[in-house]
Design an enzyme around this catalytic site. Structure first.
Site, PDB file in Angstrom:
ATOM      1  N   CYS A  88       0.824  -1.230   0.000  1.00  0.00           N
ATOM      2  CA  CYS A  88       0.000   0.000   0.000  1.00  0.00           C
ATOM      3  C   CYS A  88       0.848   1.266   0.000  1.00  0.00           C
ATOM      4  CB  CYS A  88      -0.936   0.006   1.200  1.00  0.00           C
ATOM      5  SG  CYS A  88      -2.001  -1.423   1.249  1.00  0.00           S
ATOM      6  N   HIS A 227      -3.601   7.072   2.284  1.00  0.00           N
ATOM      7  CA  HIS A 227      -3.987   5.774   1.717  1.00  0.00           C
ATOM      8  C   HIS A 227      -5.358   5.402   2.271  1.00  0.00           C
ATOM      9  CE1 HIS A 227      -4.219   1.608   0.819  1.00  0.00           C
ATOM     10  NE2 HIS A 227      -3.941   1.199   2.042  1.00  0.00           N
ATOM     11  N   ASN A 257     -10.153  -0.489  -0.467  1.00  0.00           N
ATOM     12  CA  ASN A 257      -8.700  -0.373  -0.332  1.00  0.00           C
ATOM     13  C   ASN A 257      -8.055  -0.906  -1.617  1.00  0.00           C
ATOM     14  OD1 ASN A 257      -5.998  -0.734   0.227  1.00  0.00           O
ATOM     15  ND2 ASN A 257      -6.322  -1.498   2.304  1.00  0.00           N
TER      16      ASN A 257
HETATM   17  O1  UT7 Z   1      -4.028  -1.272   3.504  1.00  0.00           O
HETATM   18  C1  UT7 Z   1      -3.140  -2.049   4.242  1.00  0.00           C
HETATM   19  C2  UT7 Z   1      -3.353  -1.975   5.665  1.00  0.00           C
HETATM   20  N1  UT7 Z   1      -4.586  -2.579   6.062  1.00  0.00           N
HETATM   21  C3  UT7 Z   1      -5.331  -1.983   6.949  1.00  0.00           C
HETATM   22  O2  UT7 Z   1      -5.019  -0.884   7.343  1.00  0.00           O
HETATM   23  C4  UT7 Z   1      -6.525  -2.714   7.505  1.00  0.00           C
HETATM   24  C5  UT7 Z   1      -6.638  -2.434   8.976  1.00  0.00           C
HETATM   25  N2  UT7 Z   1      -7.692  -3.164   9.638  1.00  0.00           N
HETATM   26  C6  UT7 Z   1      -9.026  -2.880   9.468  1.00  0.00           C
HETATM   27  O3  UT7 Z   1      -9.398  -2.084   8.617  1.00  0.00           O
HETATM   28  C7  UT7 Z   1      -9.986  -3.543  10.400  1.00  0.00           C
HETATM   29  O4  UT7 Z   1      -9.268  -4.238  11.390  1.00  0.00           O
HETATM   30  C8  UT7 Z   1     -10.997  -4.526   9.715  1.00  0.00           C
HETATM   31  C9  UT7 Z   1     -11.997  -3.745   8.901  1.00  0.00           C
HETATM   32  C10 UT7 Z   1     -10.246  -5.503   8.836  1.00  0.00           C
HETATM   33  C11 UT7 Z   1     -11.761  -5.305  10.781  1.00  0.00           C
HETATM   34  O5  UT7 Z   1     -12.416  -4.399  11.663  1.00  0.00           O
HETATM   35  P1  UT7 Z   1     -12.256  -4.552  13.270  1.00  0.00           P
HETATM   36  O6  UT7 Z   1     -13.106  -3.531  13.880  1.00  0.00           O
HETATM   37  O7  UT7 Z   1     -10.775  -4.510  13.564  1.00  0.00           O
HETATM   38  O8  UT7 Z   1     -12.870  -5.960  13.519  1.00  0.00           O
HETATM   39  P2  UT7 Z   1     -12.219  -7.226  14.258  1.00  0.00           P
HETATM   40  O9  UT7 Z   1     -11.253  -7.907  13.368  1.00  0.00           O
HETATM   41  O10 UT7 Z   1     -11.754  -6.831  15.633  1.00  0.00           O
HETATM   42  O11 UT7 Z   1     -13.482  -8.158  14.409  1.00  0.00           O
HETATM   43  C12 UT7 Z   1     -14.607  -7.755  15.196  1.00  0.00           C
HETATM   44  C13 UT7 Z   1     -15.713  -8.767  15.008  1.00  0.00           C
HETATM   45  C14 UT7 Z   1     -15.248 -10.209  15.139  1.00  0.00           C
HETATM   46  O12 UT7 Z   1     -16.301 -10.943  15.737  1.00  0.00           O
HETATM   47  P3  UT7 Z   1     -16.244 -11.300  17.312  1.00  0.00           P
HETATM   48  O13 UT7 Z   1     -14.989 -12.088  17.498  1.00  0.00           O
HETATM   49  O14 UT7 Z   1     -16.219  -9.970  18.027  1.00  0.00           O
HETATM   50  O15 UT7 Z   1     -17.505 -12.062  17.507  1.00  0.00           O
HETATM   51  C15 UT7 Z   1     -15.094 -10.666  13.716  1.00  0.00           C
HETATM   52  O16 UT7 Z   1     -15.249 -12.059  13.561  1.00  0.00           O
HETATM   53  O17 UT7 Z   1     -16.238  -8.639  13.681  1.00  0.00           O
HETATM   54  C16 UT7 Z   1     -16.220  -9.918  13.040  1.00  0.00           C
HETATM   55  N3  UT7 Z   1     -16.033  -9.704  11.611  1.00  0.00           N
HETATM   56  C17 UT7 Z   1     -17.063  -9.520  10.771  1.00  0.00           C
HETATM   57  N4  UT7 Z   1     -18.392  -9.480  10.954  1.00  0.00           N
HETATM   58  C18 UT7 Z   1     -19.167  -9.233   9.897  1.00  0.00           C
HETATM   59  C19 UT7 Z   1     -14.869  -9.649  10.912  1.00  0.00           C
HETATM   60  N5  UT7 Z   1     -15.137  -9.426   9.616  1.00  0.00           N
HETATM   61  C20 UT7 Z   1     -16.488  -9.347   9.501  1.00  0.00           C
HETATM   62  C21 UT7 Z   1     -17.363  -9.115   8.419  1.00  0.00           C
HETATM   63  N6  UT7 Z   1     -18.690  -9.077   8.668  1.00  0.00           N
HETATM   64  N7  UT7 Z   1     -16.914  -8.926   7.154  1.00  0.00           N
END
Ligand code: UT7
Length: 300
Positions: A88, A227, A257
């Site tokens: 990225c 980004h 992204n």
């Molecule tokens: O460009 C390169 C760099 N990349 C980035 O900067 C990405 C950085 N990370 C992010 O943007 C975020 O971490 C994500 C969007 C990928 C995820 O968001 P989050 O708020 O960090 O969610 P999380 O991974 O902490 O997951 C929270 C909950 C989990 O469920 P439980 O364990 O709380 O029951 C996940 O299983 O959300 C769940 N979850 C989803 N639920 C519905 C994860 N993905 C999904 C989904 N739909 N697509």
């Protein structure tokens, strides 16, 4: 495809739409279209290019480079060409290399950020398949007049955190074979939440470093073009920098992204929307796999 819903995606990422390349449409196809537009906008002929740098992690094939494929498609007969791998951050890294070349005598360097992220997306992994999009953007870097141009670039990396975002298979560690396919190792894996926290911290740090290198504060910036990884990351960084959101350019809602393509896509839209004008002071900032993070200050 996966257990998710629109409300979760919009709330957690800010993404409403994305673009996905058509079957058979490769990275160089997107990159060449963007490059042709950039050359036209700059009034530069392909034969005037000394160097073509393509920032990508989803090139057409391992060899030859996507930049060489594009060099032929563009008819840039005099140009050297190579790819740059910084995920990225690729566009900012490539811009930094281009800046150094121009400052040491090259005339024109074409910098392209082009990605077909859909090719390395695991459509059964809900933590990543809702994020990434395909696209390309390009810039022609040439000698600047007066106080305009790329004022400075700031590049960082920490390979110790490489496992946070990676594609484990397809290289020399795990060559393409049945084992790789069985493990879905050809696809991008990301520890999203850990990445999220490091992204906010490093984007803030590199922005502060960039500003202080010039004795500036956020008040001096006309537009911050980060980004486009996640709307919550952009809001958190702006808050930490005490930068009003009106000064932060965002188009993640329409593209997702797009990795190395996201900053040039955003710059192009910002120029067309009149948010970047001649003389504007623009700061760009990126974060991604490697890990890498980077920033640049540009007087437009
Ligand atoms: O460009 C390169 C760099 N990349 C980035 O900067 C990405 C950085 N990370 C992010 O943007 C975020 O971490 C994500 C969007 C990928 C995820 O968001 P989050 O708020 O960090 O969610 P999380 O991974 O902490 O997951 C929270 C909950 C989990 O469920 P439980 O364990 O709380 O029951 C996940 O299983 O959300 C769940 N979850 C989803 N639920 C519905 C994860 N993905 C999904 C989904 N739909 N697509």
């Amino acid at each position: 495809m996966v257990a998710t819903d629109d409300a979760w995606i919009v709330e957690r990422t800010g993404i409403r739409e994305r673009r996905i390349a058509a079957p058979g449409q490769a990275c160089s196809d997107l990159g060449t279209r963007a490059a042709q537009q950039a050359l036209t906008a700059a009034g530069v002929e392909p034969t005037d290019l000394d160097l073509i740098l393509v920032a990508t992690c989803t090139g057409d094939q391992p060899l030859p480079s996507t930049a060489c494929l594009m060099q032929t498609q563009l008819g840039a007969r005099r140009a050297a060409a190579c790819d740059l791998s910084a995920a990225c951050c690729g566009f900012v890294y490539a811009l930094s290399v281009a800046d150094a070349y121009v400052k040491t005598g090259s005339r024109y360097v074409l910098v392209v950020g082009a990605e077909v992220m859909s090719a390395i997306t695991d459509w059964t992994d809900r933590s990543t398949c809702i994020l990434f999009g395909d696209g390309a953007g390009a810039a022609v870097v040439g000698p600047a007049e007066g106080n305009r141009g790329i004022l400075s670039t700031h590049l960082r990396s920490d390979g110790g955190l490489g496992e946070l975002i990676c594609v484990p298979g397809g290289g020399s560690t795990m060559p393409p074979n049945e084992k790789m396919l069985a493990e879905n190792a050809q696809y991008l894996k990301m520890k999203g939440n850990e990445t999220y926290k490091v992204a906010i911290k490093t984007l803030e740090e590199i922005a502060r470093e960039t500003l202080s290198a010039h004795g500036l504060t956020v008040n001096d910036i006309d537009l911050y073009v980060p980004h486009q990884a996640n709307i919550r990351i952009l809001k958190a960084v702006a808050e930490r920098l005490q930068l009003p959101m009106e000064k932060v350019f965002m188009n993640i809602d329409r593209y997702g992204n797009t990795s190395a393509a996201s900053i040039p896509l955003a710059l192009d839209e910002a120029v067309k929307a009149g948010r970047i004008k001649d003389g504007s002071l623009v700061m760009i900032g990126a974060f991604g796999a490697g890990l890498t993070w980077a920033s640049a200050l540009i007087r437009w």
